[in-house]
Design an enzyme around this catalytic site. Structure first.
Site, PDB file in Angstrom:
ATOM      1  N   HIS A  33       0.831  -1.209   0.000  1.00  0.00           N
ATOM      2  CA  HIS A  33       0.000   0.000   0.000  1.00  0.00           C
ATOM      3  C   HIS A  33       0.865   1.259   0.000  1.00  0.00           C
ATOM      4  O   HIS A  33       0.597   2.216  -0.718  1.00  0.00           O
ATOM      5  CB  HIS A  33      -0.931   0.005   1.228  1.00  0.00           C
ATOM      6  CG  HIS A  33      -2.233  -0.677   0.970  1.00  0.00           C
ATOM      7  ND1 HIS A  33      -2.342  -2.047   0.915  1.00  0.00           N
ATOM      8  CD2 HIS A  33      -3.481  -0.193   0.737  1.00  0.00           C
ATOM      9  CE1 HIS A  33      -3.603  -2.368   0.658  1.00  0.00           C
ATOM     10  NE2 HIS A  33      -4.307  -1.265   0.540  1.00  0.00           N
ATOM     11  N   LYS A  87      -9.971  -8.084   7.990  1.00  0.00           N
ATOM     12  CA  LYS A  87     -10.600  -8.346   9.288  1.00  0.00           C
ATOM     13  C   LYS A  87     -10.414  -7.132  10.182  1.00  0.00           C
ATOM     14  O   LYS A  87      -9.394  -6.446  10.108  1.00  0.00           O
ATOM     15  CB  LYS A  87     -10.012  -9.605   9.936  1.00  0.00           C
ATOM     16  CG  LYS A  87      -8.554  -9.491  10.344  1.00  0.00           C
ATOM     17  CD  LYS A  87      -8.086 -10.755  11.025  1.00  0.00           C
ATOM     18  CE  LYS A  87      -6.597 -10.742  11.299  1.00  0.00           C
ATOM     19  NZ  LYS A  87      -6.230 -10.109  12.567  1.00  0.00           N
TER      20      LYS A  87
END
Lengths: 184, 281
Positions: free
Chosen positions: A43, A108
């Protein structure tokens, strides 16, 4: 709290905005199609590449990113265990990717206010996969190829072809949040 | 009498335990998950328990790691004082065992050489090794592959002595509430109370090598474990943080004498993949 629905919604990835907007927190889904793995360093590198005006390894239009770094692929298998990692670590980078077309995220745990705001504004959805069920989830991957930042090892960006990959809508495009519901 | 122990036997044991703990779920875990599933109402919470149990079966049958995060390897070496470790550098032997186990077992290499420059070492070394010298002529080797989803949500606090058990409880509940879904509940909680800053942290890690559900030998501590487990499960975080009765499978507390001015408490969280193994050489 909408958790009792037995109905499973079949989705295709890349994901259309209209399909994303129909989903509600608590829906169970199965995703078929192309998704991409990317986590912390990937990222950071994507955003740095965007800053420099360079190409990135993922076509973000309608893309679904899976926050995951698989275990190595044993001989004769498509991929090693591949469960979700904690999504919150990607929050700082996510709103920008959503603005550029990112439609779905699988991970999650909770997301930041900024991420949810961007999801509502641009029509992106956040799915929770069962953390720690990596062996089971690997059975739903039909093909896996490293397509970027391969020197990152487990953190490299992979293109996965998945079939009926199971997940739950954790935060929808209206900002309904399954993680908040449980506290009511 | 001094007994020679070849460090290669430690290396072999570490390699084997790295592979086994990551793939084969121990019986105590399967039992605890089945018990957890029975406690949940039908719906998402129970379904998640079912998925976790199915995942353990798939891992065993397909020889895949239970979770892709096969951890940073923590190794406890309890070395008998009548042992002579022969045949080389014992730390290097442990690392060679980790290297071999993670390569042969197709386990993920999750360790970076420098915390800031973050280049992967490519073989999951170095391990974090804790040595202690104990009476006897045996070596006990314990391997704990520690995943970081749960490690990241762990915490330590230096409480005031007068805060007592209520202070400990508040700290534990706040930490687990704040952790929410991130450490992959249902979690196992290891707590160290007393000692010094680092002793408390180490005790909390050691508590995560106790068999699941095995209570402390000390009655007061046992009461604390039971009460904390009850309080944690009242939070309703549930499996994967999506709501439910079972947030924690077990709480294990270790204690140690401490200073008149202090009450250190450390909380180390383990996810539902409760992995550890020991051998005695």
């Amino acid at each position: 709290m909408k958790t009792e629905s037995c109905k499973v919604i079949r989705l295709t990835a890349p994901l259309a905005e209209s399909a994303a907007r129909e989903l509600r927190a608590g829906d169970r889904v199965e995703i078929t199609g192309t998704i991409y793995t990317a986590r912390d360093t990937a990222h950071k590198m994507i955003v740095e590449a965007l800053d420099r005006g360079e190409d990135i390894p993922i076509d973000l239009k309608g893309a679904v990113i899976y926050y995951a770094g698989p275990a190595p692929t044993p001989p004769g298998k498509v991929i090693g265990s591949v469960g979700p990692t904690t999504s919150g670590r990607m929050d700082a980078f996510t709103p920008r990717l959503i603005r550029l077309g990112l439609r779905g995220m699988i991970g999650k745990g909770e997301r930041s206010r900024e991420v949810v705001d961007a999801m509502v504004r641009y029509g992106a959805v956040y799915f929770a996969a069962v953390g720690g069920a990596g062996a089971l989830l690997a059975q739903r991957v039909r093909k896996a190829d490293v397509i970027g930042y391969d020197d990152l090892g487990p953190e490299a960006i992979r293109k996965l072809e998945v079939e009926r990959f199971p997940a739950i809508v954790a935060i929808d495009t209206q900002g309904n949040n399954l993680y908040h519901d449980r506290r009511k | 009498m001094v007994r020679d122990v070849d460090v290669r036997s430690i290396e072999d044991g570490v390699a084997r335990m790295c592979m086994e703990t990551n793939v084969l779920a121990p019986d105590d875990l399967i039992k605890a998950l089945k018990k957890g599933m029975a406690e949940e109402e039908p719906g998402t919470a129970r379904e998640i328990f079912r998925v976790l149990l199915e995942n353990l079966e798939v891992a065993r049958n397909e020889n895949l790691p239970i979770c892709q995060d096969t951890g940073m390897t923590v190794v406890f070496l309890d070395v008998g004082q009548d042992v002579h470790l022969a045949g080389g550098d014992v730390s290097e032997a442990v690392n060679e065992g980790v290297r071999r186990g993670y390569r042969q077992g197709y386990l993920r290499k999750s360790v970076v050489a420098d915390p800031l420059r973050r280049m992967n070492t490519g073989d999951n070394t170095p391990a974090v090794i804790h040595f202690s010298v104990v009476p006897g002529d045996k070596v006990r080797v314990t391997v704990v592959p520690k995943g970081f989803g749960s490690e990241n949500m762990s915490a330590i606090r230096m409480l005031k002595p007068t805060e007592g058990y209520e202070g400990i409880k508040r700290f534990v509940i706040d930490t687990i509430k704040n952790a929410g879904a991130n450490p992959c509940p249902p979690i196992v909680v290891g707590i160290g109370v007393g000692g010094t800053f680092e002793k408390a942290a180490l005790m909390s890690k050691e508590a995560l090598t106790r068999p699941l559900g095995k209570p402390s030998g000390d009655e007061n501590t046992r009461r604390m474990e039971n009460d904390l487990l009850k309080e944690i499960n009242k939070l309703g975080i549930g499996p994967q943080g999506l709501g439910g009765r079972v947030t924690a499978l077990s709480v294990a507390v270790n204690t140690y004498p401490t200073h008149i001015a202090g009450l250190p408490v450390a909380l180390n969280i383990c996810c539902h993949v409760y992995r550890h193994a020991s051998i005695e050489i």
